[in-house]
Design a protein around this motif. Structure first.
Motif, PDB file in Angstrom:
ATOM      1  N   ASP A  50       8.881  -1.947  -4.199  1.00  0.00           N
ATOM      2  CA  ASP A  50       8.960  -3.491  -3.858  1.00  0.00           C
ATOM      3  C   ASP A  50       9.784  -4.171  -3.084  1.00  0.00           C
ATOM      4  OD1 ASP A  50       6.824  -2.827  -6.190  1.00  0.00           O
ATOM      5  OD2 ASP A  50       7.626  -4.111  -8.142  1.00  0.00           O
ATOM      6  N   PHE A  51      10.813  -4.031  -3.089  1.00  0.00           N
ATOM      7  CA  PHE A  51      11.668  -4.551  -2.170  1.00  0.00           C
ATOM      8  C   PHE A  51      11.396  -4.537  -0.759  1.00  0.00           C
ATOM      9  CE2 PHE A  51      15.626  -4.526   0.377  1.00  0.00           C
ATOM     10  CZ  PHE A  51      16.102  -6.363   0.516  1.00  0.00           C
ATOM     11  N   ILE A  52      11.033  -2.963  -0.180  1.00  0.00           N
ATOM     12  CA  ILE A  52      10.537  -2.745   1.243  1.00  0.00           C
ATOM     13  C   ILE A  52       9.178  -3.397   1.545  1.00  0.00           C
ATOM     14  CG2 ILE A  52      10.123  -1.256   2.243  1.00  0.00           C
ATOM     15  CD1 ILE A  52      12.127   0.687   1.001  1.00  0.00           C
ATOM     16  N   GLY A  53       8.593  -3.116  -0.212  1.00  0.00           N
ATOM     17  CA  GLY A  53       7.240  -4.339   0.373  1.00  0.00           C
ATOM     18  C   GLY A  53       5.980  -2.659   0.825  1.00  0.00           C
ATOM     19  N   HIS A  54       5.073  -3.246  -0.065  1.00  0.00           N
ATOM     20  CA  HIS A  54       4.302  -1.686   0.291  1.00  0.00           C
ATOM     21  C   HIS A  54       3.404  -1.514   1.182  1.00  0.00           C
ATOM     22  CE1 HIS A  54       5.522  -0.666  -4.202  1.00  0.00           C
ATOM     23  NE2 HIS A  54       5.077  -1.911  -4.411  1.00  0.00           N
ATOM     24  N   ASP A  55       3.373  -2.026   1.664  1.00  0.00           N
ATOM     25  CA  ASP A  55       2.896  -2.664   2.938  1.00  0.00           C
ATOM     26  C   ASP A  55       3.252  -1.598   4.072  1.00  0.00           C
ATOM     27  OD1 ASP A  55       3.920  -4.289   3.195  1.00  0.00           O
ATOM     28  OD2 ASP A  55       3.325  -5.432   4.391  1.00  0.00           O
ATOM     29  N   VAL A  56       4.534  -1.931   3.751  1.00  0.00           N
ATOM     30  CA  VAL A  56       5.467  -1.172   4.936  1.00  0.00           C
ATOM     31  C   VAL A  56       5.733   0.269   4.502  1.00  0.00           C
ATOM     32  CG1 VAL A  56       8.070  -0.887   6.022  1.00  0.00           C
ATOM     33  CG2 VAL A  56       7.060  -2.982   5.808  1.00  0.00           C
ATOM     34  N   ASN A  57       5.856   0.331   3.141  1.00  0.00           N
ATOM     35  CA  ASN A  57       6.387   1.343   2.412  1.00  0.00           C
ATOM     36  C   ASN A  57       4.517   2.507   2.427  1.00  0.00           C
ATOM     37  OD1 ASN A  57       6.800   3.609   0.339  1.00  0.00           O
ATOM     38  ND2 ASN A  57       8.752   3.082   0.904  1.00  0.00           N
ATOM     39  N   TYR A  58       3.689   2.114   2.400  1.00  0.00           N
ATOM     40  CA  TYR A  58       3.193   2.815   2.342  1.00  0.00           C
ATOM     41  C   TYR A  58       2.349   3.300   4.071  1.00  0.00           C
ATOM     42  CZ  TYR A  58      -1.780   4.464   1.818  1.00  0.00           C
ATOM     43  OH  TYR A  58      -2.796   5.964   1.379  1.00  0.00           O
ATOM     44  N   ALA A  59       2.440   2.779   4.708  1.00  0.00           N
ATOM     45  CA  ALA A  59       2.531   3.009   6.303  1.00  0.00           C
ATOM     46  C   ALA A  59       3.248   4.105   6.058  1.00  0.00           C
ATOM     47  CB  ALA A  59       2.289   1.937   6.989  1.00  0.00           C
ATOM     48  N   VAL A  60       4.404   3.892   6.355  1.00  0.00           N
ATOM     49  CA  VAL A  60       5.716   5.075   6.628  1.00  0.00           C
ATOM     50  C   VAL A  60       5.133   7.020   6.389  1.00  0.00           C
ATOM     51  CG1 VAL A  60       7.555   5.966   6.850  1.00  0.00           C
ATOM     52  CG2 VAL A  60       7.772   2.940   7.128  1.00  0.00           C
ATOM     53  N   THR A  61       4.787   6.209   4.907  1.00  0.00           N
ATOM     54  CA  THR A  61       3.817   7.332   3.852  1.00  0.00           C
ATOM     55  C   THR A  61       3.020   8.521   4.827  1.00  0.00           C
ATOM     56  OG1 THR A  61       4.728   6.921   1.622  1.00  0.00           O
ATOM     57  CG2 THR A  61       3.859   8.817   2.463  1.00  0.00           C
ATOM     58  N   GLU A  62       2.111   6.972   5.049  1.00  0.00           N
ATOM     59  CA  GLU A  62       1.302   7.712   5.817  1.00  0.00           C
ATOM     60  C   GLU A  62       1.236   8.523   6.996  1.00  0.00           C
ATOM     61  OE1 GLU A  62      -2.243   5.021   6.400  1.00  0.00           O
ATOM     62  OE2 GLU A  62      -4.283   6.096   5.238  1.00  0.00           O
ATOM     63  N   SER A  63       1.735   7.826   7.869  1.00  0.00           N
ATOM     64  CA  SER A  63       2.173   8.093   9.188  1.00  0.00           C
ATOM     65  C   SER A  63       3.304   9.217   9.117  1.00  0.00           C
ATOM     66  CB  SER A  63       3.051   7.076  10.221  1.00  0.00           C
ATOM     67  OG  SER A  63       3.765   7.422  10.737  1.00  0.00           O
TER      68      SER A  63
END
Ligand code: NAI
Length: 391
Positions: free
Chosen positions: A230-243
């Motif tokens: 929640d702190f990092i932001g799901h847009d950022v965290n999801y994008a890193v995971t997907e990448s």
């Protein structure tokens, strides 16, 4: 000696502050005038605060600010011996910036990129002299976080990592060297902290409050995984995971989850949007609601996530992504883990880690739970990651 920084956003301005604090003249270039003005304003506020807290004298603060030049033309980078690029995470844009940069700086200037996820080899390939290109990955906020990952590309001059290690040490940083592979050290190994916690939630084995509490109280992590996402932001965290997942040819261990994807779809991006896993609209944003959990359940939840992290760290060592000490230092200094994961494995016992992985694999028959070959061979031979230490 002039240091150039391209991109005066969160990372570029932080790296500029680090270099100027280390005594360098810094030329900070951005193609948006507003971004430069913002960076200057932010730096002034940060320095004022450091003076207020007694961490800097007002003379020191004034000279750090005075060593910054804010430039809206790339040509200004001409005298720089090292240029660190920290612009938007887009390969084509970075390649074109590196090409342009090469036509401006001296032939022996070092060109570094702060990319978190792109291949250093492909950025280097855009240059006429790729041997001077290297990854230099700082963590956010750059003036506070000690870790810097140094990532030589295939084409990089073998003398360069050592030179930058020395330089980063002089800047007060702790440099580690990583292979040019997706996520380098930290962003690769840390994936399990999030993904295994989401699995526990999806399987109904614990609520997010229980899992967060378990990892903080049993694991000693500063923030639980759901609070942290929640702190990092799901847009950022999801994008890193997907990448990382895509770049690792769909390695099942890094597979993203629908649970997080739906948060992104809904625009529930975490603290910054008022809602993510937790709802921050009606609670204080400085604390998330945590309820007491029974201790045996806490232990089981935390151990499953930690053993997955240990397995990931063991695999990074097995595949020579980095050295043992660099892997452990990277996770404590880059993401504040309470201790190095390989040291943690020794403390638990390698055989215990192996049997926990085997138990997971036997239960799920899912390749994401396969035990690292290194963990298995150490267990078979009764060896440890730190044989020289008595635990
Ligand atoms: P940001 O969006 O805060 O800043 C990027 C800056 O680059 C902006 O000011 C923008 O105007 C400027 N820019 C964009 N294209 C440009 C160009 N062609 N020429 C000159 N300036 C240009 O981004 P942030 O977060 O600072 O990230 C920068 C880089 O650092 C990215 O590669 C990112 O992956 C990496 N990184 C980010 C971390 C983070 O936590 N934000 C951590 C470590 C690495």
């Amino acid at each position: 000696m002039y240091i150039g920084i391209i991109g005066s956003g969160a990372m570029g301005s932080g790296i500029a502050q680090v270099a100027a604090t280390a005594g360098h003249e810094v030329i900070l270039f951005d193609n948006r005038q507003e971004a430069l003005e913002q960076a200057r304003e932010n730096l002034r506020k940060i320095l004022d605060k450091l003076v207020e807290k007694g961490r800097l004298s007002s003379e020191e603060a004034a000279s750090i600010l005075g060593r910054h030049t804010f430039a809206s033309e790339m040509q200004a980078l001409e005298p720089c011996v090292l240029v660190i690029e920290a612009i938007v995470e887009d390969l084509d844009v970075k390649k074109s910036v590196f090409r342009q940069l090469e036509s401006i700086v001296a032939r022996d200037a070092i060109l570094a990129t702060n990319t978190s996820s792109l291949s250093i080899a492909s950025i280097a390939a855009s240059c006429d002299h790729p041997e001077r290109v290297i990854g230099l990955h700082f963590f956010n906020p750059a003036p506070v976080m000690k870790l810097v990952e140094i990532i030589p590309a295939l084409q990089t001059d073998p003398a360069l990592p050592g030179k930058l290690q020395q330089w980063m040490t002089e800047w007060g940083k702790y440099p580690v060297v990583a292979k040019d592979t997706p996520g380098f050290i930290v962003n690769r190994i840390a994936r399990s902290f999030y993904s295994e916690s989401i699995r526990l939630l999806e399987e109904g084995l614990g609520t997010m409050e229980e899992i967060d509490t378990a990892l903080k109280e049993v694991g000693g992590f500063r923030m639980g995984p759901f609070e942290l996402m929640d702190f990092i932001g799901h847009d950022v965290n999801y994008a890193v995971t997907e990448s990382v997942w895509t770049a690792c040819y769909f390695e099942p261990r890094y597979q993203p989850s629908f649970t997080q994807r739906r948060l992104v779809d809904a625009g529930w991006l975490g603290r910054k949007s008022g809602r993510g896993f937790y709802d921050y609209r009606h609670t204080s944003t400085s604390e998330s609601p945590i309820k007491p959990v029974d201790s045996e359940k806490q232990r089981r939840l935390a151990e499953r996530v930690i053993v997955m992290l240990i397995n990931e760290a063991a695999d990074a060592l097995y595949y020579q992504i980095a050295s043992r000490d660099d892997i452990d230092q990277a996770m404590t200094l880059g993401v504040n883990y309470p201790k190095g994961l390989l040291r943690w494995a020794d403390e638990w016992g390698i055989a215990t880690c192996e049997s926990r992985m085997n138990r997971l694999f036997n239960n799920y028959h899912d390749p994401r739970y396969r035990c690292s070959p290194l963990l298995r061979s150490l267990a078979q031979n009764g060896e440890r990651f730190y044989p020289e230490e008595n635990i």
